[in-house]
Design a protein around this motif. Structure first.
Motif, PDB file in Angstrom:
ATOM      1  N   LYS A  20       6.584 -17.384   2.343  1.00  0.00           N
ATOM      2  CA  LYS A  20       7.596 -16.337   2.245  1.00  0.00           C
ATOM      3  C   LYS A  20       8.413 -16.340   3.525  1.00  0.00           C
ATOM      4  O   LYS A  20       7.905 -16.656   4.603  1.00  0.00           O
ATOM      5  N   GLY A  21       9.708 -15.979   3.406  1.00  0.00           N
ATOM      6  CA  GLY A  21      10.546 -15.943   4.589  1.00  0.00           C
ATOM      7  C   GLY A  21      11.759 -15.056   4.395  1.00  0.00           C
ATOM      8  O   GLY A  21      12.098 -14.661   3.276  1.00  0.00           O
ATOM      9  N   GLN A  57       2.019  -8.310  13.141  1.00  0.00           N
ATOM     10  CA  GLN A  57       3.450  -8.215  12.806  1.00  0.00           C
ATOM     11  C   GLN A  57       3.752  -6.959  11.980  1.00  0.00           C
ATOM     12  O   GLN A  57       4.577  -6.970  11.060  1.00  0.00           O
ATOM     13  N   ILE A  58       3.105  -5.860  12.345  1.00  0.00           N
ATOM     14  CA  ILE A  58       3.293  -4.604  11.635  1.00  0.00           C
ATOM     15  C   ILE A  58       4.734  -4.111  11.749  1.00  0.00           C
ATOM     16  O   ILE A  58       5.296  -3.542  10.806  1.00  0.00           O
ATOM     17  N   ASP A  59       5.380  -4.335  12.902  1.00  0.00           N
ATOM     18  CA  ASP A  59       6.720  -3.813  13.128  1.00  0.00           C
ATOM     19  C   ASP A  59       7.788  -4.853  12.797  1.00  0.00           C
ATOM     20  O   ASP A  59       8.769  -5.024  13.532  1.00  0.00           O
ATOM     21  N   GLY A  60       7.579  -5.556  11.691  1.00  0.00           N
ATOM     22  CA  GLY A  60       8.543  -6.564  11.272  1.00  0.00           C
ATOM     23  C   GLY A  60       8.234  -7.055   9.876  1.00  0.00           C
ATOM     24  O   GLY A  60       7.321  -6.562   9.202  1.00  0.00           O
ATOM     25  N   GLY A  63       4.100 -11.588   7.852  1.00  0.00           N
ATOM     26  CA  GLY A  63       2.823 -11.272   7.223  1.00  0.00           C
ATOM     27  C   GLY A  63       1.626 -11.734   8.010  1.00  0.00           C
ATOM     28  O   GLY A  63       0.530 -11.825   7.466  1.00  0.00           O
ATOM     29  N   ALA A  64       1.832 -12.040   9.303  1.00  0.00           N
ATOM     30  CA  ALA A  64       0.729 -12.374  10.213  1.00  0.00           C
ATOM     31  C   ALA A  64       0.000 -13.661   9.847  1.00  0.00           C
ATOM     32  O   ALA A  64      -1.168 -13.843  10.171  1.00  0.00           O
ATOM     33  N   THR A  65       0.677 -14.566   9.130  1.00  0.00           N
ATOM     34  CA  THR A  65       0.155 -15.913   8.891  1.00  0.00           C
ATOM     35  C   THR A  65       1.304 -16.890   9.102  1.00  0.00           C
ATOM     36  O   THR A  65       2.474 -16.502   9.071  1.00  0.00           O
ATOM     37  N   VAL A  91       8.420 -18.782  13.288  1.00  0.00           N
ATOM     38  CA  VAL A  91       8.234 -17.767  14.318  1.00  0.00           C
ATOM     39  C   VAL A  91       6.765 -17.727  14.736  1.00  0.00           C
ATOM     40  O   VAL A  91       5.876 -17.577  13.892  1.00  0.00           O
ATOM     41  N   SER A  92       6.512 -17.864  16.031  1.00  0.00           N
ATOM     42  CA  SER A  92       5.158 -17.701  16.532  1.00  0.00           C
ATOM     43  C   SER A  92       4.740 -16.252  16.365  1.00  0.00           C
ATOM     44  O   SER A  92       5.551 -15.333  16.529  1.00  0.00           O
ATOM     45  N   ILE A  93       3.495 -16.016  16.033  1.00  0.00           N
ATOM     46  CA  ILE A  93       3.038 -14.651  15.770  1.00  0.00           C
ATOM     47  C   ILE A  93       2.784 -13.887  17.069  1.00  0.00           C
ATOM     48  O   ILE A  93       3.316 -12.796  17.283  1.00  0.00           O
ATOM     49  N   GLU A  94       1.988 -14.451  17.957  1.00  0.00           N
ATOM     50  CA  GLU A  94       1.578 -13.743  19.164  1.00  0.00           C
ATOM     51  C   GLU A  94       2.445 -14.052  20.376  1.00  0.00           C
ATOM     52  O   GLU A  94       2.491 -13.257  21.326  1.00  0.00           O
TER      53      GLU A  94
END
Length: 393
Positions: A20-21, A57-60, A63-65, A91-94
């Motif tokens: 997804k994107g 990634q709660i504030d965006g 989906g944290a994967t 996009v890098s998550i952390e």
């Protein structure tokens, strides 16, 4: 204290394949983000919700994967014989960085539908009923993708009965042709096998000397044998992703392979090139139960493949890695080909954590060099939400 309002940017949230994107038309981006650079990166990271030390990634929109931390920019093509230009940003998550070094094969299936619905494809090329052929320039790697998009009553058909393992619900089938997919613009000097060998010995500290097939097709990919790492090839996500030692081992394999492929000069650079190369392990076909509980038998597949993306085992299979698998399987003597039983083949069926996937490739040995004219697979895509993303200034 002055508080600036959020800005609104037109965007479409789409599923493409097993990813997804957030999709943007280039001209809809703020002016500073219409060109590559820090402003664009900052905007897209904030849209997705990164960098996030909580890795949620709660504030965006992410989906944290790795499969759901993606962005796409599409514009009318500046190249002859192409309809649109497609740029993919992982996009890098952390961490605070965008990786522009490769393509997303799964989201490639959503580019054609997005471009048609967004008015980026000439209306004369879209039938009232039938299949629209969308010629896509993949700007990250400088390659052509041909998307076959079903059209009903002049609009993109999204619903259908095509099933894709790793996606819960059926949808309309979109066939993709990845033309001349060897990634010759990614540091490999135009060679599908940058080391000049179908199989190399890769010396990885604290792991040992591994046999490896390192190929540039679809996306730079390092294939190793599952058995050499103590695996069977039937592993699901938790078996790898819950094992910090295993993840560190795969990252070390990836970094040392990237140096051998000429993608980076030193292993320390691998952290800033997290999207490429991919690393995968292969094994001969064996019965297993997929993550959905579906039984996969040796009659269903030719081999097993498990691949890692952005440091974690993928829940299904990256589309670009599937191109690499299909290409390597078509070339006698690679580890992928040998795991599938050897010999010549134009189609391969492989088992991944979510089920199975079929991919075709046309490869030939020309003047001592292997080349592939195209790789073919089917995916599906649909719009999940359309409107605006809101981003703090």
């Amino acid at each position: 204290m002055t508080h600036l309002p959020q800005i609104k940017v037109p965007a479409t949230y789409m599923r493409g394949g097993t990813s997804k994107g957030v999709f943007f038309r280039l001209n809809d981006l703020p002016e500073a983000a219409q060109v590559a650079g820090a402003a664009r990166d900052a905007l897209l990271m904030r849209v997705i919700g990164s960098p996030d030390p909580y890795a949620k990634q709660i504030d965006g929109m992410g989906g944290a994967t790795s499969s759901t931390s993606k962005t796409v920019i599409v514009s009318k093509s500046t190249r002859p014989d192409h309809d649109v230009d497609y740029l993919f940003g992982q996009v890098s998550i952390e961490n605070a960085f965008m990786d522009w070094s490769g393509n997303c094969g799964n989201l490639s299936s959503a580019v054609g539908p997005f471009a048609i619905s967004g008015g980026l494809v000439d209306a004369s090329r879209i039938p009232h009923n039938g299949v629209a052929i969308v010629r896509i320039w993949q700007a990250n790697i400088g390659k052509t993708i041909i998307a076959h998009v079903p059209i009903t009553h002049g609009e993109v058909q999204e619903t259908g009965d095509f099933e894709l393992d790793g996606v819960t619900f059926p949808a309309a089938e979109i066939a993709l042709e990845f033309m001349a997919p060897a990634a010759d613009e990614d540091g490999a000097g135009g060679s599908m096998f940058p080391t000049g060998h179908l199989i190399d010995e890769l010396d990885v500290p604290h792991v040992g000397v591994l046999k490896a097939t390192m190929i540039n097709a679809g996306i730079p990919t390092i294939f190793v044998e599952a058995s050499a790492l103590g695996y069977t090839g039937t592993e699901l996500q938790d078996a790898i992703n819950a094992d910090a030692k295993a993840l560190a081992m795969f990252e070390s394999i990836r970094a040392h392979g990237a140096v051998r492929m000429g993608l980076i000069a030193h292993i320390d650079e691998a952290a800033k090139r997290a999207h490429t190369p991919k690393v995968a392990f292969v094994a001969p076909a064996k019965d297993y139960v997929s993550s959905s509980g579906k039984a996969v038998t040796t009659a269903d597949i030719d081999l097993l493949v498990r691949a890692l993306s952005m440091g974690k085992l993928h829940h299904a299979m990256m589309g670009t890695a599937a191109v690499a698998i299909g290409t390597a399987a078509a070339i006698p003597g690679t580890l992928v080909n040998l795991a599938a039983g050897g010999g010549e083949r134009t189609v391969v069926r492989f088992g991944h954590p979510s089920g199975t996937l079929r991919v075709g490739a046309e490869a030939a040995l020309v003047n001592g060099e292997w080349s592939v004219t195209k790789a073919i697979m089917s995916r599906s895509a649909r719009v999940l939400m359309a409107g605006w993303v809101h981003v703090p200034q």
